[in-house]
Write a protein that holds these residues in place. Sequence first.
Motif, short mmCIF file in Angstrom:
data_model
loop_
_atom_site.label_atom_id
_atom_site.label_comp_id
_atom_site.label_asym_id
_atom_site.label_seq_id
_atom_site.Cartn_x
_atom_site.Cartn_y
_atom_site.Cartn_z
N ARG A 79 -3.51 -1.81 -5.09
CA ARG A 79 -3.48 -2.21 -6.51
C ARG A 79 -2.34 -1.54 -7.26
O ARG A 79 -1.66 -2.16 -8.07
N GLU A 80 -2.11 -0.27 -6.98
CA GLU A 80 -1.01 0.44 -7.65
C GLU A 80 0.35 -0.11 -7.20
O GLU A 80 1.27 -0.20 -8.01
N GLY A 81 0.45 -0.48 -5.93
CA GLY A 81 1.68 -1.08 -5.45
C GLY A 81 1.98 -2.40 -6.16
O GLY A 81 3.11 -2.68 -6.55
N LEU A 82 0.94 -3.22 -6.34
CA LEU A 82 1.09 -4.48 -7.07
C LEU A 82 1.45 -4.22 -8.53
O LEU A 82 2.32 -4.90 -9.11
N LEU A 83 0.80 -3.22 -9.13
CA LEU A 83 1.04 -2.91 -10.54
C LEU A 83 2.49 -2.49 -10.78
O LEU A 83 3.17 -3.01 -11.67
N ARG A 90 6.11 10.55 5.28
CA ARG A 90 4.65 10.53 5.28
C ARG A 90 4.13 9.38 6.13
O ARG A 90 4.81 8.37 6.34
N LEU A 91 2.91 9.56 6.62
CA LEU A 91 2.17 8.50 7.28
C LEU A 91 1.01 8.12 6.37
O LEU A 91 0.24 8.98 5.94
N VAL A 92 0.90 6.83 6.06
CA VAL A 92 -0.15 6.35 5.17
C VAL A 92 -1.13 5.48 5.97
O VAL A 92 -0.72 4.60 6.73
N ILE A 93 -2.41 5.75 5.78
CA ILE A 93 -3.49 5.02 6.46
C ILE A 93 -4.37 4.36 5.42
O ILE A 93 -4.77 5.00 4.45
N ASP A 94 -4.68 3.09 5.59
CA ASP A 94 -5.63 2.41 4.71
C ASP A 94 -6.60 1.60 5.57
O ASP A 94 -6.21 0.64 6.22
N ILE A 95 -7.86 2.01 5.57
CA ILE A 95 -8.90 1.32 6.34
C ILE A 95 -9.60 0.35 5.41
O ILE A 95 -10.32 0.75 4.49
N GLY A 96 -9.39 -0.95 5.62
CA GLY A 96 -10.02 -1.96 4.79
C GLY A 96 -11.23 -2.57 5.47
O GLY A 96 -11.69 -2.11 6.52
N GLY A 97 -11.73 -3.64 4.88
CA GLY A 97 -12.91 -4.29 5.43
C GLY A 97 -12.65 -5.03 6.72
O GLY A 97 -13.50 -5.06 7.62
N ALA A 98 -11.44 -5.66 6.83
CA ALA A 98 -11.13 -6.44 8.04
C ALA A 98 -9.80 -6.07 8.66
O ALA A 98 -9.43 -6.63 9.69
N THR A 142 -4.89 14.08 3.49
CA THR A 142 -5.39 14.19 2.13
C THR A 142 -5.49 12.79 1.52
O THR A 142 -4.95 11.83 2.06
N LEU A 143 -6.16 12.71 0.39
CA LEU A 143 -6.39 11.41 -0.26
C LEU A 143 -5.22 11.04 -1.16
O LEU A 143 -4.72 11.87 -1.92
N ALA A 144 -4.78 9.79 -1.06
CA ALA A 144 -3.69 9.29 -1.89
C ALA A 144 -4.17 9.03 -3.31
O ALA A 144 -5.36 8.83 -3.56
N GLY A 145 -3.22 8.99 -4.25
CA GLY A 145 -3.55 8.68 -5.64
C GLY A 145 -3.47 7.20 -5.94
O GLY A 145 -3.83 6.76 -7.03
N ILE A 173 0.85 -1.20 0.00
CA ILE A 173 0.00 0.00 0.00
C ILE A 173 0.88 1.25 0.00
O ILE A 173 0.65 2.19 -0.77
N TYR A 174 1.89 1.25 0.86
CA TYR A 174 2.77 2.42 0.94
C TYR A 174 3.43 2.70 -0.41
O TYR A 174 3.49 3.84 -0.87
N LYS A 175 3.92 1.65 -1.05
CA LYS A 175 4.58 1.84 -2.35
C LYS A 175 3.59 2.33 -3.40
O LYS A 175 3.93 3.14 -4.27
N GLY A 176 2.35 1.84 -3.33
CA GLY A 176 1.32 2.33 -4.25
C GLY A 176 1.06 3.81 -4.08
O GLY A 176 0.83 4.54 -5.05
N VAL A 177 1.10 4.28 -2.83
CA VAL A 177 0.96 5.71 -2.56
C VAL A 177 2.18 6.46 -3.08
O VAL A 177 2.06 7.48 -3.77
N ALA A 178 3.36 5.96 -2.77
CA ALA A 178 4.61 6.65 -3.15
C ALA A 178 4.77 6.76 -4.66
O ALA A 178 5.18 7.80 -5.19
N TYR A 179 4.43 5.68 -5.39
CA TYR A 179 4.64 5.66 -6.83
C TYR A 179 3.61 6.49 -7.59
O TYR A 179 3.75 6.70 -8.80
N THR A 180 2.58 6.97 -6.92
CA THR A 180 1.59 7.84 -7.56
C THR A 180 1.62 9.24 -6.96
O THR A 180 0.71 10.03 -7.17
N SER A 181 2.66 9.54 -6.21
CA SER A 181 2.81 10.86 -5.58
C SER A 181 4.16 11.45 -5.97
O SER A 181 5.14 10.73 -6.13
N SER A 182 4.20 12.76 -6.11
CA SER A 182 5.47 13.42 -6.44
C SER A 182 6.26 13.80 -5.19
O SER A 182 7.40 14.22 -5.28
#
Length: 494
Positions: free
Chosen positions: A291-295, A133-141, A284-287, A119-128
């Motif tokens: 999925r982006e990290g996997l990609l 940074r602190l990254v938060i991802d609230i999932g289903g479980a 703020t919202l990440a880009g 998730i962190y890499k997905g945020v980093a690779y879509t941000s300039s």
Amino acid sequence: MENNSSYAVIDLGSNSFHMMIVQVVAGSVQVIGRVKRKVRLAAGLDKDMNLSNEAMLRGWECLNLFAERLQDIPSQNLRIAGTATLRLAKNVDVFLKKAEHILGHKIRVISGDEEANTIYKGVAYTSSSKQKRLVIDIGGASTELVAGEGDIPQISNSLNVGCVTFLDKYFPNGELSEQNFTDAIGAAELEIGQVRDLYKDFDWQEEVGASGTVQAIQEILIHQGHDERITLPRLISIMQQAITYGSIKRLNIPGLVQERQQVFPSGLAILIAIFRQLNLVGMTLAGGALREGLLYSMLPHLTKQNVRERTLNSVMTRYHVDEEHANRVAELAMNLANQVSDKWDMEQFGALEILRSAALVHEVGLQVAYKDQQIHASYLLANTNLPGFTEAQKNLLTALVRNHKEDIDQSSLSKQSSTSVLLACRLSRLLRLAVILSLRRKDEAMPKVIVTVENETLKLRLPENWIGKNPLTEAELGQEASYQAAQGWQLVIE
């Protein structure tokens, strides 16, 4: 025949299953397909952590939809990841066996740490941004908390706290009451409190949310007239609005899309707990996210270049922008901005970088038509995915491009959440001058210009005798003074 430029990633989440299909076009990622279904897999976990047949059936039905598109994707260009619920389910093998048969591919159930880091890499690779940074991802479980710098995650945790699992536990029968929110927030705070001290000395500069909950809250804020920045008082205000509806079925907060309605209260409670425990100030919202990290793990060559530069280069290539001229205008715009930076405070909000970006892509509208090219360009950019730019930065970029010539559309300059309206107007004025002074599209024809400002009066001093030798530019500058005067701005040509 297989298309080797197509890639697919599938995220088997606890709330939703997502499939994203992309192509690499002009050195940048272009999404060509998305499929998302609410499966609510986590809701099918019983007290013994076994998945119900009904939940597995919902998952298999969704994967049948995905399977059709995967027939055209080379296996080496595909990543499929299972997350929290599939980690927790004791009978996961039953689900996976049939799921893999449906898809014709292996599914990797990733660990909590791997999910957090991806998730962190997905945020980093879509941000300039290269800041801490602190990254938060609230999932289903599960909820992932990751602190890092640049594209390197440094502290990561995955907690058994999720918007689906919290829904039935703390909002029984969909009831929205102050007590239910208090209980849910308290339970989330207990979990977060166990890892809180790991983050206390990290000293991050930005707080980023990568989940549907964060997106839903940002949409509510913007719909209700705020900027995109999420703060604790704003979260409390949204919670109070939710309580007034009394029930999730009746929940109709202005700006909340129906798709997020069911799990929104539990996600909101978890986010409030995170803000309180980690003393967050503005998110703020990440880009991008999982999925982006996997990609990008399949596209390492795209991660070596700054994401914003990669995006700008791709846009310029796709719309056949004259790169030499774009750089000429950008260089002059930056020159003008630097001359007035002290008095006009051009360093705030990363405004200079947005000005440069707008100069580089201001001519994309020429691919549609010369007439109204600024309107065409603004529309194209507003409806193009621009990794490396937040929504607010994209709004400023498109407003500047919309106003690079002819009539000034004050309304587009006034709709800014990332910067002050005054600064947006100042940036627009400088870009317009850079475009006019580059009119001949030749470096040797560019004048050496001195600009000074006094409040909102802008003085432009050109070399002696230059005006007389360039009558068309003189006429354009005179017209520009009229355009700016109509907005109450004085432009003096010396």
